[in-house]
Design a protein around this motif. Structure first.
Motif, PDB file in Angstrom:
ATOM      1  N   ASN A 136     -26.990 -10.364   4.692  1.00  0.00           N
ATOM      2  CA  ASN A 136     -28.257 -11.311   4.873  1.00  0.00           C
ATOM      3  C   ASN A 136     -27.639 -12.588   5.490  1.00  0.00           C
ATOM      4  N   GLY A 137     -26.553 -12.992   4.761  1.00  0.00           N
ATOM      5  CA  GLY A 137     -26.035 -14.401   4.964  1.00  0.00           C
ATOM      6  C   GLY A 137     -24.734 -14.623   6.015  1.00  0.00           C
ATOM      7  N   ARG A 138     -24.522 -13.648   6.407  1.00  0.00           N
ATOM      8  CA  ARG A 138     -23.096 -13.756   7.060  1.00  0.00           C
ATOM      9  C   ARG A 138     -23.048 -14.249   8.362  1.00  0.00           C
ATOM     10  N   THR A 139     -22.146 -14.586   9.139  1.00  0.00           N
ATOM     11  CA  THR A 139     -22.223 -15.022  10.473  1.00  0.00           C
ATOM     12  C   THR A 139     -21.210 -13.744  11.197  1.00  0.00           C
ATOM     13  N   HIS A 140     -20.039 -13.177  10.426  1.00  0.00           N
ATOM     14  CA  HIS A 140     -19.377 -12.208  10.797  1.00  0.00           C
ATOM     15  C   HIS A 140     -18.960 -11.346   9.895  1.00  0.00           C
ATOM     16  N   VAL A 141     -18.887 -10.120  10.204  1.00  0.00           N
ATOM     17  CA  VAL A 141     -18.121  -9.330   9.259  1.00  0.00           C
ATOM     18  C   VAL A 141     -16.424  -9.743   9.183  1.00  0.00           C
ATOM     19  N   VAL A 142     -15.986  -9.887   8.260  1.00  0.00           N
ATOM     20  CA  VAL A 142     -14.445 -10.347   8.182  1.00  0.00           C
ATOM     21  C   VAL A 142     -13.662  -8.922   7.929  1.00  0.00           C
ATOM     22  N   TYR A 143     -13.394  -8.001   8.752  1.00  0.00           N
ATOM     23  CA  TYR A 143     -12.906  -6.799   8.415  1.00  0.00           C
ATOM     24  C   TYR A 143     -11.499  -6.662   7.827  1.00  0.00           C
ATOM     25  N   GLY A 144     -10.462  -7.217   8.750  1.00  0.00           N
ATOM     26  CA  GLY A 144      -9.082  -7.411   8.511  1.00  0.00           C
ATOM     27  C   GLY A 144      -8.451  -7.815   9.913  1.00  0.00           C
TER      28      GLY A 144
END
Length: 198
Positions: free
Chosen positions: A21-29
């Motif tokens: 809900n609060g992310r700008t981007h998913v930081v996968y790897g």
């Protein structure tokens, strides 16, 4: 078996926990998908959330420098976190948030299949080793989790907030990176497995 790119694409639309809900981007790897060395941190911070890449702030710059000291570059390792979305105010991830992200982390480790995994800081170390231990007591030591050698060390951000370049922790970090270099140079030998996350 799917690729890291396919796994990252699935993660990019994940809504399994409240962190979505609060992310700008998913930081996968990020990094070499066949790296011999993988780093695991706690979770994305402010800059990582904005850019969608782990360890891009001051802590990332210190990590890059430490890699350079052992003859490696960021492009030759793989970097991930326990959770892929930034917790509010950089708090520790909650158990259900970790549960939601654990399949992604396990898959990353399986797909990259590194010889050495470095856990950065207390949280990632406890999570990966599945033990309530202090980073100051286990840093620089080797643990076997699955087929992977795990070496815990201080989180670069803790170094920067705890005295910086001249702190005893900085010297410990340098020493631990030398231990990492030594482990990477060794041919993996079968040893008794210890319990852990993967």
């Amino acid at each position: 078996m799917r690729t890291l790119e396919e796994a990252a694409l699935e993660a990019s639309t994940c809504t399994l926990c409240r962190l979505a809900n609060g992310r700008t981007h998913v930081v996968y790897g990020v990094g070499d998908p066949h790296a011999d060395l993988m780093f695991i941190g706690e979770g994305p911070g402010f800059h990582e959330d904005r850019q969608g890449e782990p360890f891009v702030g001051a802590a990332g710059q210190l990590l890059n420098r430490m890699l350079g000291e052992i003859g490696l570059s960021r492009e030759r390792v793989y970097i991930a976190n326990c959770v892929k979305c930034r917790p509010p105010n950089n708090r520790d991830p909650l158990p259900d948030e970790l549960d939601a992200c654990t399949p992604y982390l396990r898959e990353q480790i399986r797909l990259v299949d590194p010889h050495v995994v470095v856990t950065l800081g207390n949280f990632a170390t406890r999570y990966v080793l599945q033990r309530q231990i202090s980073i100051s007591r286990v840093r620089g030591q080797r643990f076997l989790v699955g087929r992977h050698v795990v070496i815990p060390t201080f989180h670069p951000a803790a170094i920067l907030h705890g005295g910086g370049e001249r702190s005893p922790q900085m010297e410990a970090l340098r020493s631990d990176f030398q231990a990492v270099r030594a482990a990477l140079a060794e041919i993996p030998e079968p040893v008794e497995e210890q319990l852990g996350l993967f």
